[in-house]
Design an enzyme around this catalytic site. Sequence first.
Site, mmCIF file in Angstrom:
data_model
loop_
_atom_site.group_PDB
_atom_site.id
_atom_site.type_symbol
_atom_site.label_atom_id
_atom_site.label_comp_id
_atom_site.label_asym_id
_atom_site.label_seq_id
_atom_site.Cartn_x
_atom_site.Cartn_y
_atom_site.Cartn_z
ATOM 1 N N SER A 117 -2.969 -8.161 -13.624
ATOM 2 C CA SER A 117 -3.233 -7.665 -14.976
ATOM 3 C C SER A 117 -4.683 -7.218 -15.144
ATOM 4 O O SER A 117 -5.581 -7.660 -14.429
ATOM 5 C CB SER A 117 -2.928 -8.750 -16.007
ATOM 6 O OG SER A 117 -1.625 -9.252 -15.828
HETATM 7 N N1 SAH Z 1 -0.398 -13.136 -13.616
HETATM 8 C C1 SAH Z 1 -0.424 -12.194 -12.513
HETATM 9 C C2 SAH Z 1 0.094 -10.818 -12.867
HETATM 10 C C3 SAH Z 1 1.514 -10.841 -13.051
HETATM 11 S S1 SAH Z 1 2.462 -9.388 -12.882
HETATM 12 C C4 SAH Z 1 -1.795 -12.065 -11.922
HETATM 13 O O1 SAH Z 1 -2.736 -12.624 -12.470
HETATM 14 O O2 SAH Z 1 -1.917 -11.420 -10.882
HETATM 15 C C5 SAH Z 1 3.992 -10.196 -13.289
HETATM 16 C C6 SAH Z 1 4.524 -11.095 -12.209
HETATM 17 O O3 SAH Z 1 5.689 -11.727 -12.734
HETATM 18 C C7 SAH Z 1 4.961 -10.358 -10.958
HETATM 19 O O4 SAH Z 1 4.362 -10.940 -9.840
HETATM 20 C C8 SAH Z 1 6.472 -10.562 -10.957
HETATM 21 O O5 SAH Z 1 7.023 -10.625 -9.665
HETATM 22 C C9 SAH Z 1 6.630 -11.857 -11.699
HETATM 23 N N2 SAH Z 1 7.940 -12.085 -12.316
HETATM 24 C C10 SAH Z 1 8.812 -11.192 -12.838
HETATM 25 N N3 SAH Z 1 9.898 -11.791 -13.336
HETATM 26 C C11 SAH Z 1 9.730 -13.123 -13.124
HETATM 27 C C12 SAH Z 1 10.521 -14.272 -13.410
HETATM 28 N N4 SAH Z 1 11.697 -14.186 -14.011
HETATM 29 N N5 SAH Z 1 10.040 -15.474 -13.028
HETATM 30 C C13 SAH Z 1 8.836 -15.598 -12.411
HETATM 31 N N6 SAH Z 1 8.047 -14.540 -12.123
HETATM 32 C C14 SAH Z 1 8.476 -13.316 -12.470
#
Ligand code: SAH
Length: 237
Positions: free
Chosen positions: A86
């Site tokens: 993000s």
């Molecule tokens: N917080 C992260 C950015 C997240 S992007 C950082 O600091 O880098 C969103 C993330 O959520 C992705 O890695 C994606 O694979 C994950 N994601 C999507 N759906 C999800 C779910 N149902 N449970 C857990 N993770 C999930």
Amino acid sequence: MRARRIGALAFALMLTLGPQVAAQERDAYEREREEMVRLIEAYGVRDSATRAAMRAVPRHEFVPRESVGRAYGDYPLPIGYGQTISQPYIVAFMTEILEATSGMKILEVGTGSGYQAAVLGEIGCEVFTVEIFEALATSARQRLERLGYGNVTVRHADGHYGWVEEAPFDAVIVTAAAGHIPPALVEQLRPGGRMVIPVGSVYGVQNLILVEKHSEEDVRTRNLLPVRFVPMLQGLR
Ligand code: SAH
């Protein structure tokens, strides 16, 4: 005799230069981090714990090698598997909204690179973070361990169900866009706890929502900001 003196001189030099050399290495990205934090502050993030954490966490360690030069820009970056780390301002804003303080037990849904979890870990929170892609969970776990974030635990799981064995949490942060607020996450929030979650059309713009659980019967939501997150997925990968 001379050899000994030279040896002593080299040792003295090492003592004086050693820490400076190390400091220079630590400083390689410090100015960029400082710039990033200045921008975040200009955008209105006042919380000093959030700003101090973002000044400390080496964001360049959380992006792919080819993006290291852009690690401190205020935008998201790809981390593989169609996912992103993000934007720094959003990480700061969400951390501030959670009112994260040392000792808080926090659930994160969407580990991704592990950067948001590291920012919370830096503040001194006990972080439990779940990621749906096994490969991302594994690399984030290794990275967080290498960087010394012993207070962050990563699990490969579907975040829709939270982390029931560790509940209740003082705060929940969801970093993927949900069509609705998953009921399990509200259940696993302790009374008095806060959750921040992007809710809305998963392929368009969402609203960042603050959920305040005053009691089991009294849960209030508030719109904070239009945002754009990658979708929250169903089913392990
Ligand atoms: N917080 C992260 C950015 C997240 S992007 C950082 O600091 O880098 C969103 C993330 O959520 C992705 O890695 C994606 O694979 C994950 N994601 C999507 N759906 C999800 C779910 N149902 N449970 C857990 N993770 C999930």
